[in-house]
Enzyme design. Structure first.
Site, PDB file in Angstrom:
ATOM      1  N   HIS A 151       0.864  -1.182   0.000  1.00 55.84           N
ATOM      2  CA  HIS A 151       0.000   0.000   0.000  1.00 55.84           C
ATOM      3  C   HIS A 151       0.901   1.233   0.000  1.00 55.84           C
ATOM      4  O   HIS A 151       2.019   1.212   0.518  1.00 55.84           O
ATOM      5  CB  HIS A 151      -0.865  -0.042   1.266  1.00 55.84           C
ATOM      6  CG  HIS A 151      -1.939   0.993   1.348  1.00 55.84           C
ATOM      7  ND1 HIS A 151      -1.677   2.311   1.666  1.00 55.84           N
ATOM      8  CD2 HIS A 151      -3.284   0.918   1.192  1.00 55.84           C
ATOM      9  CE1 HIS A 151      -2.813   2.984   1.697  1.00 55.84           C
ATOM     10  NE2 HIS A 151      -3.805   2.166   1.401  1.00 55.84           N
TER      11      HIS A 151
ATOM     12  N   CYS B 230      -4.839   2.502  -3.665  1.00 54.14           N
ATOM     13  CA  CYS B 230      -3.602   3.041  -3.064  1.00 54.14           C
ATOM     14  C   CYS B 230      -2.455   2.040  -3.229  1.00 54.14           C
ATOM     15  O   CYS B 230      -1.635   1.858  -2.322  1.00 54.14           O
ATOM     16  CB  CYS B 230      -3.803   3.396  -1.603  1.00 54.14           C
ATOM     17  SG  CYS B 230      -4.956   4.758  -1.338  1.00 54.14           S
TER      18      CYS B 230
ATOM     19  N   ASP C 130       2.874  -4.298   8.148  1.00 53.70           N
ATOM     20  CA  ASP C 130       1.628  -3.551   7.987  1.00 53.70           C
ATOM     21  C   ASP C 130       0.478  -4.541   8.123  1.00 53.70           C
ATOM     22  O   ASP C 130       0.202  -5.321   7.218  1.00 53.70           O
ATOM     23  CB  ASP C 130       1.616  -2.865   6.615  1.00 53.70           C
ATOM     24  CG  ASP C 130       0.287  -2.177   6.310  1.00 53.70           C
ATOM     25  OD1 ASP C 130      -0.605  -2.170   7.178  1.00 53.70           O
ATOM     26  OD2 ASP C 130       0.147  -1.648   5.187  1.00 53.70           O
TER      27      ASP C 130
ATOM     28  N   GLN D 144      -4.783  -5.033   7.043  1.00 53.81           N
ATOM     29  CA  GLN D 144      -5.779  -5.942   6.474  1.00 53.81           C
ATOM     30  C   GLN D 144      -5.833  -7.280   7.212  1.00 53.81           C
ATOM     31  O   GLN D 144      -6.600  -8.166   6.807  1.00 53.81           O
ATOM     32  CB  GLN D 144      -5.470  -6.192   4.994  1.00 53.81           C
ATOM     33  CG  GLN D 144      -5.539  -4.962   4.115  1.00 53.81           C
ATOM     34  CD  GLN D 144      -6.947  -4.382   4.036  1.00 53.81           C
ATOM     35  OE1 GLN D 144      -7.943  -5.085   4.189  1.00 53.81           O
ATOM     36  NE2 GLN D 144      -7.032  -3.080   3.796  1.00 53.81           N
TER      37      GLN D 144
ATOM     38  N   LYS E 280     -10.565  -0.373  10.212  1.00 47.68           N
ATOM     39  CA  LYS E 280     -10.630  -1.613   9.436  1.00 47.68           C
ATOM     40  C   LYS E 280     -10.903  -2.821  10.329  1.00 47.68           C
ATOM     41  O   LYS E 280     -10.942  -3.955   9.844  1.00 47.68           O
ATOM     42  CB  LYS E 280      -9.337  -1.808   8.649  1.00 47.68           C
ATOM     43  CG  LYS E 280      -9.092  -0.717   7.600  1.00 47.68           C
ATOM     44  CD  LYS E 280      -7.830  -0.984   6.812  1.00 47.68           C
ATOM     45  CE  LYS E 280      -7.434   0.199   5.943  1.00 47.68           C
ATOM     46  NZ  LYS E 280      -8.363   0.452   4.838  1.00 47.68           N
TER      47      LYS E 280
END
Length: 409
Positions: free
Chosen positions: A126, A367, A203, A206, A229
Protein backbone atom coordinates in the site's frame (compact mmCIF):
# COMPACT_ATOMS: atom_id res chain seq x y z
CA UNK A 1 -22.79 -23.75 3.03
CA UNK A 2 -22.64 -21.81 6.33
CA UNK A 3 -22.86 -24.81 8.68
CA UNK A 4 -19.95 -24.23 11.03
CA UNK A 5 -19.33 -22.94 14.52
CA UNK A 6 -19.69 -19.36 13.27
CA UNK A 7 -23.10 -17.73 12.82
CA UNK A 8 -22.85 -14.79 10.43
CA UNK A 9 -26.61 -14.22 10.45
CA UNK A 10 -26.54 -13.66 14.21
CA UNK A 11 -23.52 -11.37 13.86
CA UNK A 12 -25.37 -9.25 11.31
CA UNK A 13 -27.90 -8.24 13.95
CA UNK A 14 -25.09 -6.42 15.78
CA UNK A 15 -24.41 -4.04 12.87
CA UNK A 16 -27.19 -1.48 12.33
CA UNK A 17 -25.70 0.17 9.24
CA UNK A 18 -25.87 -2.92 7.02
CA UNK A 19 -29.66 -3.14 7.36
CA UNK A 20 -30.65 -0.38 4.97
CA UNK A 21 -31.85 0.13 1.42
CA UNK A 22 -29.91 1.91 -1.33
CA UNK A 23 -31.63 2.78 -4.61
CA UNK A 24 -34.57 0.71 -3.39
CA UNK A 25 -32.44 -2.42 -2.96
CA UNK A 26 -30.96 -4.03 0.17
CA UNK A 27 -27.41 -2.89 0.77
CA UNK A 28 -24.72 -5.49 0.11
CA UNK A 29 -21.64 -3.95 1.70
CA UNK A 30 -18.46 -5.42 0.21
CA UNK A 31 -16.02 -2.56 0.79
CA UNK A 32 -14.59 -3.80 4.08
CA UNK A 33 -10.94 -3.51 3.06
CA UNK A 34 -11.52 0.25 2.88
CA UNK A 35 -13.44 0.41 6.16
CA UNK A 36 -15.62 -1.92 8.18
CA UNK A 37 -19.04 -1.09 9.56
CA UNK A 38 -19.39 -0.66 13.32
CA UNK A 39 -21.24 -2.93 15.77
CA UNK A 40 -23.76 -1.42 18.15
CA UNK A 41 -21.41 -1.92 21.13
CA UNK A 42 -18.86 0.42 19.52
CA UNK A 43 -21.46 3.06 18.71
CA UNK A 44 -22.83 2.81 22.27
CA UNK A 45 -19.32 3.15 23.69
CA UNK A 46 -18.80 6.42 21.80
CA UNK A 47 -22.15 7.74 23.00
CA UNK A 48 -21.37 6.79 26.61
CA UNK A 49 -18.02 8.55 26.48
CA UNK A 50 -19.46 11.80 25.13
CA UNK A 51 -22.52 11.69 27.37
CA UNK A 52 -20.88 10.63 30.65
CA UNK A 53 -17.07 10.66 30.54
CA UNK A 54 -16.08 13.44 28.14
CA UNK A 55 -12.82 14.83 29.43
CA UNK A 56 -9.15 15.19 28.61
CA UNK A 57 -7.03 12.37 29.91
CA UNK A 58 -3.95 12.04 32.13
CA UNK A 59 -2.85 14.52 34.79
CA UNK A 60 -6.42 15.50 35.68
CA UNK A 61 -7.30 14.94 39.35
CA UNK A 62 -11.08 15.20 39.08
CA UNK A 63 -13.49 12.30 38.64
CA UNK A 64 -14.26 12.62 34.91
CA UNK A 65 -10.60 12.86 33.97
CA UNK A 66 -9.72 9.85 36.05
CA UNK A 67 -12.60 7.84 34.57
CA UNK A 68 -11.59 8.73 31.00
CA UNK A 69 -7.92 8.04 31.72
CA UNK A 70 -8.65 4.63 33.23
CA UNK A 71 -10.83 3.71 30.23
CA UNK A 72 -8.18 4.95 27.78
CA UNK A 73 -5.44 2.88 29.40
CA UNK A 74 -7.73 -0.15 29.55
CA UNK A 75 -8.06 0.14 25.76
CA UNK A 76 -4.28 0.07 25.55
CA UNK A 77 -4.26 -3.15 27.57
CA UNK A 78 -6.98 -4.53 25.29
CA UNK A 79 -4.80 -3.87 22.24
CA UNK A 80 -1.77 -5.42 23.93
CA UNK A 81 -3.82 -8.53 24.68
CA UNK A 82 -5.13 -8.67 21.12
CA UNK A 83 -1.61 -8.63 19.70
CA UNK A 84 -0.07 -10.59 22.59
CA UNK A 85 2.43 -7.81 23.19
CA UNK A 86 4.82 -8.41 26.07
CA UNK A 87 4.05 -5.02 27.67
CA UNK A 88 1.14 -2.59 27.29
CA UNK A 89 3.63 0.28 27.03
CA UNK A 90 4.74 -1.24 23.72
CA UNK A 91 1.38 -0.04 22.32
CA UNK A 92 1.37 3.51 20.90
CA UNK A 93 -1.91 5.10 19.82
CA UNK A 94 -1.79 7.03 16.54
CA UNK A 95 -4.26 8.33 13.95
CA UNK A 96 -3.99 5.14 11.90
CA UNK A 97 -1.63 2.70 10.24
CA UNK A 98 -0.31 5.46 7.97
CA UNK A 99 0.64 7.64 10.93
CA UNK A 100 2.21 4.64 12.66
CA UNK A 101 4.42 3.87 9.65
CA UNK A 102 5.42 7.51 9.32
CA UNK A 103 6.36 7.57 13.00
CA UNK A 104 8.63 4.57 12.55
CA UNK A 105 10.16 5.76 9.28
CA UNK A 106 10.94 9.16 10.80
CA UNK A 107 12.28 7.95 14.14
CA UNK A 108 14.08 4.83 12.94
CA UNK A 109 15.40 6.80 9.98
CA UNK A 110 17.09 9.25 12.32
CA UNK A 111 18.40 6.35 14.36
CA UNK A 112 19.70 4.06 11.61
CA UNK A 113 19.93 5.79 8.23
CA UNK A 114 23.21 6.99 6.81
CA UNK A 115 24.25 8.11 3.37
CA UNK A 116 23.75 5.14 1.07
CA UNK A 117 21.62 3.07 3.47
CA UNK A 118 18.78 1.06 1.94
CA UNK A 119 15.25 0.06 2.94
CA UNK A 120 13.52 -3.11 1.73
CA UNK A 121 9.81 -3.26 0.81
CA UNK A 122 7.77 -5.53 -1.46
CA UNK A 123 6.10 -4.77 -4.78
CA UNK A 124 2.64 -5.30 -3.28
CA UNK A 125 2.74 -2.53 -0.66
CA UNK A 126 0.00 0.00 0.00
CA UNK A 127 1.24 3.54 -0.61
CA UNK A 128 1.32 4.05 3.15
CA UNK A 129 4.05 1.42 3.48
CA UNK A 130 5.91 2.58 0.39
CA UNK A 131 5.97 6.38 0.18
CA UNK A 132 7.37 7.04 3.70
CA UNK A 133 10.31 4.71 3.03
CA UNK A 134 10.76 6.06 -0.49
CA UNK A 135 10.97 9.62 0.81
CA UNK A 136 13.31 8.56 3.61
CA UNK A 137 15.67 7.01 1.06
CA UNK A 138 15.56 10.17 -1.05
CA UNK A 139 16.45 12.26 1.98
CA UNK A 140 19.59 10.18 2.56
CA UNK A 141 20.51 9.65 -1.08
CA UNK A 142 19.67 5.99 -0.66
CA UNK A 143 18.02 3.21 -2.64
CA UNK A 144 14.61 1.65 -1.99
CA UNK A 145 14.90 -2.10 -2.53
CA UNK A 146 11.73 -3.77 -3.88
CA UNK A 147 11.16 -7.53 -3.62
CA UNK A 148 9.36 -8.88 -6.69
CA UNK A 149 6.00 -10.61 -6.88
CA UNK A 150 5.02 -13.30 -9.38
CA UNK A 151 2.04 -13.38 -11.73
CA UNK A 152 -0.19 -14.90 -9.05
CA UNK A 153 0.57 -12.01 -6.72
CA UNK A 154 2.85 -14.01 -4.43
CA UNK A 155 6.13 -12.71 -3.05
CA UNK A 156 9.32 -14.00 -4.66
CA UNK A 157 10.98 -15.16 -1.43
CA UNK A 158 14.25 -15.90 -3.21
CA UNK A 159 14.47 -12.32 -4.43
CA UNK A 160 13.50 -11.03 -0.98
CA UNK A 161 16.34 -13.08 0.56
CA UNK A 162 18.76 -11.83 -2.08
CA UNK A 163 17.90 -8.21 -1.25
CA UNK A 164 18.35 -8.88 2.47
CA UNK A 165 22.00 -9.60 1.72
CA UNK A 166 22.37 -5.89 0.96
CA UNK A 167 21.73 -5.31 4.68
CA UNK A 168 18.92 -2.73 4.52
CA UNK A 169 18.27 -0.79 7.72
CA UNK A 170 14.62 -1.91 7.68
CA UNK A 171 12.40 -4.47 5.99
CA UNK A 172 8.78 -3.29 5.75
CA UNK A 173 6.05 -5.48 4.28
CA UNK A 174 2.33 -6.10 4.39
CA UNK A 175 0.74 -9.00 6.22
CA UNK A 176 -2.15 -9.17 3.72
CA UNK A 177 -2.18 -7.22 0.44
CA UNK A 178 -5.09 -4.80 0.24
CA UNK A 179 -5.06 -5.04 -3.58
CA UNK A 180 -4.47 -8.75 -4.13
CA UNK A 181 -5.57 -10.48 -0.94
CA UNK A 182 -2.22 -12.28 -0.71
CA UNK A 183 -1.21 -13.47 2.76
CA UNK A 184 2.53 -13.10 3.07
CA UNK A 185 4.60 -15.63 5.06
CA UNK A 186 5.43 -12.87 7.53
CA UNK A 187 6.87 -15.10 10.25
CA UNK A 188 9.34 -16.65 7.81
CA UNK A 189 10.12 -13.23 6.31
CA UNK A 190 10.80 -11.84 9.78
CA UNK A 191 13.09 -14.74 10.62
CA UNK A 192 15.02 -14.23 7.38
CA UNK A 193 15.40 -10.51 8.06
CA UNK A 194 16.59 -11.03 11.63
CA UNK A 195 19.16 -13.57 10.47
CA UNK A 196 20.57 -10.73 8.37
CA UNK A 197 20.39 -8.31 11.30
CA UNK A 198 17.49 -6.34 9.77
CA UNK A 199 14.56 -5.06 11.88
CA UNK A 200 11.04 -5.63 10.55
CA UNK A 201 7.83 -3.61 10.29
CA UNK A 202 4.63 -5.44 9.35
CA UNK A 203 1.63 -3.55 7.99
CA UNK A 204 -1.27 -5.44 9.54
CA UNK A 205 -4.08 -3.13 8.42
CA UNK A 206 -5.78 -5.94 6.47
CA UNK A 207 -4.96 -8.75 8.92
CA UNK A 208 -6.14 -7.96 12.44
CA UNK A 209 -9.85 -8.21 11.59
CA UNK A 210 -9.41 -11.54 9.83
CA UNK A 211 -7.05 -13.70 11.88
CA UNK A 212 -5.29 -14.01 15.24
CA UNK A 213 -2.08 -11.95 15.38
CA UNK A 214 0.67 -12.76 17.89
CA UNK A 215 3.53 -10.30 17.66
CA UNK A 216 5.69 -12.31 20.05
CA UNK A 217 5.30 -15.39 17.89
CA UNK A 218 5.99 -13.38 14.73
CA UNK A 219 8.93 -11.72 16.53
CA UNK A 220 8.45 -8.58 14.44
CA UNK A 221 9.95 -5.34 15.68
CA UNK A 222 6.95 -3.22 14.64
CA UNK A 223 3.34 -4.01 13.77
CA UNK A 224 0.73 -1.45 12.72
CA UNK A 225 -3.00 -1.39 12.06
CA UNK A 226 -5.94 1.02 11.79
CA UNK A 227 -9.01 0.94 13.99
CA UNK A 228 -11.53 1.62 11.25
CA UNK A 229 -10.63 -1.61 9.44
CA UNK A 230 -11.29 -3.67 12.55
CA UNK A 231 -14.84 -2.48 13.39
CA UNK A 232 -13.62 0.55 15.39
CA UNK A 233 -14.04 4.29 14.69
CA UNK A 234 -11.95 6.22 12.22
CA UNK A 235 -9.11 8.41 13.42
CA UNK A 236 -7.34 5.86 15.64
CA UNK A 237 -4.57 3.41 14.92
CA UNK A 238 -1.92 1.36 16.65
CA UNK A 239 1.83 1.05 16.57
CA UNK A 240 3.23 -1.95 18.37
CA UNK A 241 6.98 -1.69 18.84
CA UNK A 242 9.43 -3.73 20.86
CA UNK A 243 10.43 -1.91 24.01
CA UNK A 244 14.12 -1.96 23.06
CA UNK A 245 13.41 0.16 19.97
CA UNK A 246 11.04 2.57 21.71
CA UNK A 247 13.75 3.46 24.21
CA UNK A 248 16.19 4.24 21.38
CA UNK A 249 13.79 6.10 19.08
CA UNK A 250 13.22 9.84 19.28
CA UNK A 251 9.68 11.24 19.13
CA UNK A 252 8.14 12.23 15.83
CA UNK A 253 5.82 14.91 17.22
CA UNK A 254 6.45 17.28 20.07
CA UNK A 255 4.21 19.10 22.51
CA UNK A 256 1.84 18.37 25.33
CA UNK A 257 1.75 15.02 27.17
CA UNK A 258 4.90 13.59 25.58
CA UNK A 259 7.12 15.80 27.74
CA UNK A 260 8.48 15.34 31.26
CA UNK A 261 10.27 18.60 32.07
CA UNK A 262 10.30 21.68 29.83
CA UNK A 263 12.49 24.76 29.98
CA UNK A 264 13.46 27.35 27.41
CA UNK A 265 16.79 25.65 26.86
CA UNK A 266 16.02 21.96 27.32
CA UNK A 267 13.19 19.44 27.37
CA UNK A 268 13.11 15.89 28.65
CA UNK A 269 10.58 13.40 27.33
CA UNK A 270 7.96 11.37 29.12
CA UNK A 271 8.20 7.64 29.84
CA UNK A 272 6.79 5.00 27.52
CA UNK A 273 4.31 4.95 25.89
CA UNK A 274 3.52 8.66 26.37
CA UNK A 275 6.81 9.75 24.81
CA UNK A 276 5.22 9.11 21.38
CA UNK A 277 1.71 10.44 22.04
CA UNK A 278 1.88 14.23 21.67
CA UNK A 279 -1.26 16.30 22.06
CA UNK A 280 -4.82 15.41 22.95
CA UNK A 281 -5.79 12.05 21.43
CA UNK A 282 -9.16 11.07 20.03
CA UNK A 283 -10.21 9.55 23.34
CA UNK A 284 -13.62 8.43 22.12
CA UNK A 285 -12.10 6.61 19.16
CA UNK A 286 -9.58 4.84 21.40
CA UNK A 287 -12.38 3.69 23.69
CA UNK A 288 -14.29 2.58 20.60
CA UNK A 289 -11.24 0.61 19.51
CA UNK A 290 -11.17 -1.20 22.83
CA UNK A 291 -14.86 -2.00 22.50
CA UNK A 292 -14.36 -3.23 18.92
CA UNK A 293 -11.50 -5.54 19.85
CA UNK A 294 -13.44 -6.93 22.80
CA UNK A 295 -16.37 -7.52 20.46
CA UNK A 296 -14.17 -9.21 17.86
CA UNK A 297 -12.53 -11.44 20.44
CA UNK A 298 -15.91 -12.35 21.83
CA UNK A 299 -15.92 -14.62 18.78
CA UNK A 300 -13.45 -17.40 18.13
CA UNK A 301 -11.09 -15.75 15.65
CA UNK A 302 -10.10 -19.09 14.22
CA UNK A 303 -13.76 -19.75 13.39
CA UNK A 304 -14.05 -16.23 11.94
CA UNK A 305 -11.00 -16.85 9.76
CA UNK A 306 -12.32 -20.21 8.59
CA UNK A 307 -15.71 -18.72 7.73
CA UNK A 308 -14.26 -15.74 5.87
CA UNK A 309 -11.81 -17.95 4.00
CA UNK A 310 -14.69 -20.13 2.77
CA UNK A 311 -16.62 -17.00 1.84
CA UNK A 312 -13.71 -15.60 -0.19
CA UNK A 313 -13.09 -18.96 -1.89
CA UNK A 314 -16.77 -19.18 -2.79
CA UNK A 315 -16.68 -15.67 -4.27
CA UNK A 316 -13.48 -16.52 -6.16
CA UNK A 317 -14.93 -19.65 -7.74
CA UNK A 318 -18.35 -18.10 -8.39
CA UNK A 319 -16.92 -15.05 -10.15
CA UNK A 320 -14.72 -17.22 -12.36
CA UNK A 321 -17.89 -18.80 -13.79
CA UNK A 322 -18.88 -15.44 -15.31
CA UNK A 323 -17.63 -14.99 -18.90
CA UNK A 324 -15.12 -12.17 -19.23
CA UNK A 325 -13.98 -12.21 -15.58
CA UNK A 326 -10.28 -11.91 -14.86
CA UNK A 327 -9.20 -12.16 -11.22
CA UNK A 328 -6.13 -10.15 -10.29
CA UNK A 329 -4.19 -11.91 -7.56
CA UNK A 330 -4.54 -15.66 -7.32
CA UNK A 331 -2.14 -16.50 -4.51
CA UNK A 332 -2.62 -19.87 -2.87
CA UNK A 333 -2.63 -18.21 0.56
CA UNK A 334 -5.17 -15.41 0.42
CA UNK A 335 -7.74 -13.69 2.60
CA UNK A 336 -10.35 -10.99 2.79
CA UNK A 337 -11.02 -9.97 -0.79
CA UNK A 338 -11.25 -10.69 -4.49
CA UNK A 339 -10.02 -8.17 -7.09
CA UNK A 340 -11.27 -8.59 -10.63
CA UNK A 341 -11.82 -7.05 -14.05
CA UNK A 342 -14.79 -7.57 -16.36
CA UNK A 343 -13.58 -7.88 -19.94
CA UNK A 344 -12.22 -4.57 -21.19
CA UNK A 345 -14.72 -2.55 -19.13
CA UNK A 346 -13.22 0.14 -16.90
CA UNK A 347 -13.43 -0.77 -13.21
CA UNK A 348 -15.21 2.51 -12.47
CA UNK A 349 -17.99 1.69 -14.93
CA UNK A 350 -18.45 -1.77 -13.41
CA UNK A 351 -18.47 -0.36 -9.88
CA UNK A 352 -21.02 2.31 -10.80
CA UNK A 353 -23.41 -0.28 -12.24
CA UNK A 354 -23.00 -2.53 -9.20
CA UNK A 355 -23.73 0.42 -6.94
CA UNK A 356 -27.07 1.02 -8.66
CA UNK A 357 -27.92 -2.60 -7.88
CA UNK A 358 -27.13 -2.11 -4.18
CA UNK A 359 -23.65 -3.68 -4.24
CA UNK A 360 -20.97 -1.55 -2.57
CA UNK A 361 -17.48 -2.38 -3.89
CA UNK A 362 -14.28 -0.38 -4.30
CA UNK A 363 -12.81 0.48 -7.70
CA UNK A 364 -9.46 1.94 -8.72
CA UNK A 365 -5.85 1.29 -7.79
CA UNK A 366 -6.59 0.87 -4.05
CA UNK A 367 -3.60 3.04 -3.06
CA UNK A 368 -1.35 0.45 -4.70
CA UNK A 369 -0.50 2.00 -8.06
CA UNK A 370 2.77 0.05 -8.51
CA UNK A 371 0.79 -3.20 -8.23
CA UNK A 372 -1.51 -2.06 -11.03
CA UNK A 373 1.50 -1.05 -13.11
CA UNK A 374 2.94 -4.56 -12.74
CA UNK A 375 -0.25 -6.03 -14.19
CA UNK A 376 -0.56 -3.26 -16.79
CA UNK A 377 -4.07 -2.28 -15.69
CA UNK A 378 -5.66 1.00 -14.47
CA UNK A 379 -7.21 -0.65 -11.43
CA UNK A 380 -9.62 -3.36 -10.36
CA UNK A 381 -13.05 -3.93 -8.90
CA UNK A 382 -12.48 -5.10 -5.34
CA UNK A 383 -15.05 -7.03 -3.32
CA UNK A 384 -13.84 -7.33 0.27
CA UNK A 385 -15.49 -9.29 3.03
CA UNK A 386 -16.12 -9.15 6.76
CA UNK A 387 -17.57 -11.44 9.39
CA UNK A 388 -21.10 -10.12 8.73
CA UNK A 389 -21.13 -10.94 5.01
CA UNK A 390 -22.95 -14.03 3.75
CA UNK A 391 -22.86 -16.53 0.91
CA UNK A 392 -26.20 -15.12 -0.27
CA UNK A 393 -24.51 -11.73 -0.66
CA UNK A 394 -21.83 -13.33 -2.81
CA UNK A 395 -24.61 -14.72 -5.01
CA UNK A 396 -26.12 -11.22 -5.23
CA UNK A 397 -22.72 -9.82 -6.21
CA UNK A 398 -22.31 -12.38 -8.97
CA UNK A 399 -25.81 -11.79 -10.30
CA UNK A 400 -25.10 -8.05 -10.42
CA UNK A 401 -21.80 -8.66 -12.25
CA UNK A 402 -23.65 -10.78 -14.84
CA UNK A 403 -26.11 -7.96 -15.39
CA UNK A 404 -23.25 -5.46 -15.70
CA UNK A 405 -21.57 -7.74 -18.25
CA UNK A 406 -24.67 -7.70 -20.44
CA UNK A 407 -24.55 -3.90 -20.48
CA UNK A 408 -20.80 -3.40 -20.87
CA UNK A 409 -19.49 -6.32 -22.93
Amino acid sequence: MEKSGFDAVNVRSDFPSIHQMVYGKPLVYLDNAATTQKPRVVIDRLIRYYEQENCNIHRGVHYLSQQATDAFEQSRRDVAETLNARHSHEIIFTKGATASINLVSHSMGKLLMKQGSTVLVTAMEHHSNLVPWQQLCKEYGSQLLVARINELGELDLGHYLELLKKRPVMAAFTHISNALGTINPVKEMTRMAHESGVPVLIDGAQAVAHMPVDVQDLDCDFYVFSGHKVYAPMGVGVLYAKEQWLHQMTPWEFGGEMVDQVGFDETTFNELPFKFEAGTPDVGAVLGLGAALNYLHGHDLNLVKDYEDRLVNYAFKSLLLIPGIRIIGQAEQRSGLVSFLLGEAHPYDVGTLLDKMGIAVRTGHHCAQPVMDIYGIPGTVRASFAMYNTFEEVDMLCEAVRKAAKMLL
